[in-house]
Design an enzyme around this catalytic site. Structure first.
Site, PDB file in Angstrom:
ATOM      1  N   ASP A 120       0.867  -1.186   0.000  1.00 52.47           N
ATOM      2  CA  ASP A 120       0.000   0.000   0.000  1.00 52.47           C
ATOM      3  C   ASP A 120       0.898   1.229   0.000  1.00 52.47           C
ATOM      4  O   ASP A 120       2.096   1.138   0.260  1.00 52.47           O
ATOM      5  CB  ASP A 120      -0.875  -0.026   1.274  1.00 52.47           C
ATOM      6  CG  ASP A 120      -1.765   1.198   1.386  1.00 52.47           C
ATOM      7  OD1 ASP A 120      -2.318   1.632   0.354  1.00 52.47           O
ATOM      8  OD2 ASP A 120      -1.885   1.759   2.491  1.00 52.47           O
ATOM      9  N   GLU A 175      -6.177   9.233   9.292  1.00 47.98           N
ATOM     10  CA  GLU A 175      -4.829   8.939   9.776  1.00 47.98           C
ATOM     11  C   GLU A 175      -4.515   9.703  11.062  1.00 47.98           C
ATOM     12  O   GLU A 175      -3.791   9.231  11.919  1.00 47.98           O
ATOM     13  CB  GLU A 175      -3.822   9.302   8.700  1.00 47.98           C
ATOM     14  CG  GLU A 175      -2.623   8.414   8.773  1.00 47.98           C
ATOM     15  CD  GLU A 175      -2.139   8.057   7.393  1.00 47.98           C
ATOM     16  OE1 GLU A 175      -1.073   8.524   7.057  1.00 47.98           O
ATOM     17  OE2 GLU A 175      -2.842   7.342   6.658  1.00 47.98           O
ATOM     18  N   HIS A 209      -8.435   3.630   3.710  1.00 51.49           N
ATOM     19  CA  HIS A 209      -8.723   4.177   5.035  1.00 51.49           C
ATOM     20  C   HIS A 209     -10.203   4.157   5.427  1.00 51.49           C
ATOM     21  O   HIS A 209     -10.547   4.192   6.602  1.00 51.49           O
ATOM     22  CB  HIS A 209      -8.272   5.639   5.093  1.00 51.49           C
ATOM     23  CG  HIS A 209      -6.796   5.840   5.039  1.00 51.49           C
ATOM     24  ND1 HIS A 209      -6.000   5.265   4.083  1.00 51.49           N
ATOM     25  CD2 HIS A 209      -5.973   6.570   5.832  1.00 51.49           C
ATOM     26  CE1 HIS A 209      -4.747   5.642   4.276  1.00 51.49           C
ATOM     27  NE2 HIS A 209      -4.708   6.428   5.337  1.00 51.49           N
TER      28      HIS A 209
HETATM   29  N1  DGL Z   1      -3.948   4.041   0.080  1.00 48.51           N
HETATM   30  C1  DGL Z   1      -4.567   5.132  -0.630  1.00 48.51           C
HETATM   31  C2  DGL Z   1      -5.787   4.596  -1.412  1.00 48.51           C
HETATM   32  O1  DGL Z   1      -6.374   3.581  -1.061  1.00 48.51           O
HETATM   33  C3  DGL Z   1      -4.998   6.258   0.287  1.00 48.51           C
HETATM   34  C4  DGL Z   1      -3.844   7.036   0.882  1.00 48.51           C
HETATM   35  C5  DGL Z   1      -2.980   7.720  -0.168  1.00 48.51           C
HETATM   36  O2  DGL Z   1      -3.445   8.653  -0.852  1.00 48.51           O
HETATM   37  O3  DGL Z   1      -1.834   7.303  -0.302  1.00 48.51           O
HETATM   38  O4  DGL Z   1      -6.169   5.187  -2.403  1.00 48.51           O
END
Ligand code: DGL
Length: 268
Positions: A12, A155, A189
């Site tokens: 991620d 977050e 998130h």
């Molecule tokens: N992990 C990102 C998503 O699921 C969210 C956080 C980011 O913008 O890095 O799109």
């Protein structure tokens, strides 16, 4: 070593993807995984496709070296912009699964007709959800909107608060959402604010996230390819590219329990 005994690789942009790791762990208790969170380059949601692809390529190479038997892109932004690119590069080495196709299939199976989607700028601007719905010959009507302040808010631990209430009201009051029968939380998130979103709509809409359908697809892939582990062969390992303040607390918030995390810098 028998390939079935290898871990699953999950990555991620940061630690939000631990929501997906958690779902994998629940669906596949005999498996173990290696998690990589690219905290040094987070957020991906505001970055260009080229930049996201470059970061993802390094992570996939790191995971292939471990080695792993399957790679899961937990991040919606990376799945939207890099999954096809990564599959083209690494199809001979490892299966790479994004979070988008499984949830689209699930929503089609559940006959969702009018869908509202919230996610990062990268995910929404990619247009990937309407594109894939069309590819599956679905007539699902999709309204989507970028909600970029939600991920940083979560977050910071600012959910179930006056702040989250006000921000959700600001975003979700958009008339585009009012006649939707389902809402997709297209970001790692957002499962943490699922209840608040459900409450905003007075429980009148189906709420989907990517983690459950993805875990089901991963299980199907492993079982169809003789790659399911019969028993757990190792401990889960968690890596990030940079430690951030309040890190341990935030990680356990997404994972639902304590996590021991190592920092590792991939070549920039
Ligand atoms: N992990 C990102 C998503 O699921 C969210 C956080 C980011 O913008 O890095 O799109």
């Amino acid at each position: 070593m028998n390939k079935a005994q290898l871990p699953i690789g999950i990555f991620d942009s940061g630690i939000g993807g631990l929501t997906v790791a958690k779902a994998i762990e629940e669906a596949l208790p005999h498996e173990h995984f290696i998690y990589f969170g690219d905290t040094l380059h987070m957020p991906y949601g505001d970055r260009s496709p080229e930049v996201i692809r470059g970061y993802c390529r390094q992570i996939v190479e790191f995971l292939i070296q471990q080695p792993v038997k399957l790679i899961i892109i937990a991040c919606n932004s990376a799945s939207a912009l890099a999954a096809g690119y990564l599959r083209q590069l690494y199809w001979q080495e490892v299966e790479i699964m994004g979070v988008i196709r499984p949830v689209i299939q699930e929503m089609i199976n559940q006959h969702v007709k009018k869908l509202g989607i919230i996610g990062t700028h990268a995910t929404i601007q990619s247009g990937i959800y309407p594109l894939l719905a069309q590819e599956y010959h679905s007539e699902m009507d999709i309204f989507q909107m970028a909600t970029p302040l939600l991920a940083p808010m979560i977050e910071e631990g600012l959910f179930d608060s006056e702040v989250s209430k006000a921000l959700l009201h600001q975003y979700l009051s958009n008339p585009g959402f009012s006649d939707r029968d389902a809402i997709l939380l297209a970001c790692t998130h957002y499962p943490l604010i699922k209840n608040e979103i459900d409450a905003f709509f007075n429980g009148r809409k189906l709420i989907f996230d990517n983690a459950g359908p993805l875990a089901k697809s991963a299980k199907k892939y492993l079982s169809e390819n003789g790659l399911l582990a019969e028993k757990r062969m190792g401990e889960n390992r968690f890596y990030v590219s940079a430690q951030t303040p309040h890190f341990a607390k935030t990680a356990s918030m997404f994972y639902g329990g304590p996590v021991e995390i190592e920092t590792i810098l991939l070549n920039d």
